[in-house]
Scaffold this active site. Structure first.
Site, PDB file in Angstrom:
ATOM      1  N   ASP A  81      31.427 -32.031  23.299  1.00 37.69           N
ATOM      2  CA  ASP A  81      30.449 -31.687  22.276  1.00 37.69           C
ATOM      3  C   ASP A  81      29.078 -32.083  22.808  1.00 37.69           C
ATOM      4  O   ASP A  81      28.748 -33.264  22.897  1.00 37.69           O
ATOM      5  CB  ASP A  81      30.772 -32.447  20.982  1.00 37.69           C
ATOM      6  CG  ASP A  81      29.756 -32.180  19.878  1.00 37.69           C
ATOM      7  OD1 ASP A  81      28.770 -31.455  20.120  1.00 37.69           O
ATOM      8  OD2 ASP A  81      29.951 -32.713  18.769  1.00 37.69           O
ATOM      9  N   TRP A 110      29.869 -38.683  15.160  1.00 32.08           N
ATOM     10  CA  TRP A 110      30.246 -37.297  15.444  1.00 32.08           C
ATOM     11  C   TRP A 110      31.582 -37.221  16.162  1.00 32.08           C
ATOM     12  O   TRP A 110      32.372 -36.298  15.941  1.00 32.08           O
ATOM     13  CB  TRP A 110      29.133 -36.586  16.202  1.00 32.08           C
ATOM     14  CG  TRP A 110      27.974 -36.350  15.279  1.00 32.08           C
ATOM     15  CD1 TRP A 110      26.766 -36.967  15.305  1.00 32.08           C
ATOM     16  CD2 TRP A 110      27.948 -35.470  14.153  1.00 32.08           C
ATOM     17  NE1 TRP A 110      25.982 -36.521  14.254  1.00 32.08           N
ATOM     18  CE2 TRP A 110      26.678 -35.611  13.536  1.00 32.08           C
ATOM     19  CE3 TRP A 110      28.861 -34.577  13.596  1.00 32.08           C
ATOM     20  CZ2 TRP A 110      26.316 -34.891  12.401  1.00 32.08           C
ATOM     21  CZ3 TRP A 110      28.500 -33.853  12.473  1.00 32.08           C
ATOM     22  CH2 TRP A 110      27.240 -34.017  11.885  1.00 32.08           C
ATOM     23  N   LYS A 168      19.744 -28.771  17.066  1.00 28.75           N
ATOM     24  CA  LYS A 168      19.145 -29.989  17.596  1.00 28.75           C
ATOM     25  C   LYS A 168      18.266 -29.699  18.824  1.00 28.75           C
ATOM     26  O   LYS A 168      17.193 -30.242  18.955  1.00 28.75           O
ATOM     27  CB  LYS A 168      20.229 -31.002  17.950  1.00 28.75           C
ATOM     28  CG  LYS A 168      21.073 -31.402  16.745  1.00 28.75           C
ATOM     29  CD  LYS A 168      22.195 -32.346  17.134  1.00 28.75           C
ATOM     30  CE  LYS A 168      23.115 -32.622  15.965  1.00 28.75           C
ATOM     31  NZ  LYS A 168      22.454 -33.289  14.839  1.00 28.75           N
TER      32      LYS A 168
END
Length: 360
Positions: free
Chosen positions: A172, A102, A196
């Site tokens: 993030d 990511w 999530k």
């Protein structure tokens, strides 16, 4: 109907109480005679839902008054581009820490708008450990320092806030937001996709300090302009209304659990149980440095890879689903976000012990 324990990394399991409330309100929210899905986002009823969600988020995370909280479409991936568009502010360089897939996706997007300097990278150790802070190299001329607090795929998590040496800090937090208390004041910007740990896919939250707003790149689309979104209450365009509503229900549920300190204690207990089952067994293994193991996403392997399909099939039969590791790394992965009950982790640990006894 039998509910399974869903260990998916995202979209992930939601609290049963949230789903039940959404079901009960599906056809008639608050006596309006209509579903939230049918409401105008400009209506008094819906504005109340949106404002309550923001208030609950601010309370849970103790967001300071000089920060805007935005509810935006496009998920976290949309923010990979929006962040440099909004935060370059006349500069040309950005600093990124690479701790996994990511991080790499955020870096690739940022390269379209800036000269990206890699402050540190764990690529050499296959993203199984966070580089020592003393080895990071930052550029004082960079617009900001970006890192990913929890790598969903690799199972690596920062357990403290890194020193940004005065650079605006951007994070993030898609896969560990609201899993523990956070000092928001240490950041210029925090962002997270909802799917999530906060709700369904399709919406992201951005928490941004007001003093970094208002100097977007000239070609920035209006929906990615944080200042314009802030001025319009995140409703510059029609927002993902039902997702916002469901996210609000998750926030209500978190408050009912006792807030972030209480949920952190539960998350720590769940993770400790699962890592103990892995570490105390010669049959299972986890590749991540114990100092930075994720409490949200736990990857693990078995020595005999020929047994992987059998493990997954028998786990599914036992009501334990979505334990496959990401296609890029293989093996297994148990995502144990806030909504995963401790009973689900207990059931997985018991299954793992039984599987080892039978096949080990």
């Amino acid at each position: 109907m039998a509910r399974v324990y869903n260990f998916s990394a995202g979209p992930s399991t939601l609290p049963t109480a949230v789903l039940e409330k959404a079901r009960d309100e599906l056809l008639d929210w608050g006596g309006t005679g209509m579903s939230v899905m049918e409401m105008s986002h400009r209506s008094k009823a819906y504005v109340g839902i949106a404002e309550q969600a923001e208030a609950d988020f601010r309370a849970l995370l103790a967001v300071p008054a000089d920060y805007k909280v935005l509810f935006l479409p496009g998920g976290a991936t949309g923010q990979f581009a929006a962040i440099p568009m909004n935060l370059l502010r006349g500069k040309t360089k950005t600093c990124y820490v690479n701790t996994g897939i990511w991080s790499e996706k955020a870096i690739a997007e940022a390269k379209l708008y800036s000269e990206v300097l890699i402050a540190a990278s764990s690529k050499d150790n296959q993203h199984t450990a966070i580089p020592a802070r003393a080895d990071w190299k930052l550029d004082a001329e960079a617009a900001y320092l970006h890192y990913t607090s929890n790598e969903t795929i690799g199972g690596v998590e920062f357990h403290s806030v890194p020193d940004s040496e005065g650079l605006p800090l951007v994070c993030d937090m898609s896969s560990d937001i609201l899993s523990r208390p956070v000092d928001v004041a240490q950041y210029a910007l925090i962002y997270a996709g909802a799917q999530k740990n906060m709700g369904p896919a399709g919406i992201a939250i951005v928490v941004v300090r007001e003093d970094v707003l208002g100097q977007t790149l000239p070609f920035t689309p209006s929906i990615f302009d944080y200042k314009k979104q802030a001025e319009n209450g995140s409703m510059l365009n029609t927002p993902p209304t039902y997702n916002w509503y469901l996210l609000g229900l998750v926030l209500e549920w978190l408050k009912e659990q006792g807030g972030l300190a209480a949920i952190e204690a539960l998350n720590t207990r769940k993770a400790d149980k699962l890592y103990a089952a892995i570490d105390n067994s010669p049959f299972y293994s986890n590749p991540v440095d114990p100092a930075c193991r994720s409490r949200m996403n736990v990857p693990f392997r078995i020595a005999n890879t020929d047994l992987e399909k059998t493990f997954l099939a028998e786990a599914k039969a036992a009501g334990l689903v979505n334990l496959e590791g990401h296609r890029s790394v293989g093996g297994f992965r148990a995502s144990i976000y806030n909504a995963m009950p401790e009973a689900g982790v207990d059931a997985l640990v018991d299954f793992m012990a039984g599987f080892e006894k039978q096949h080990g």
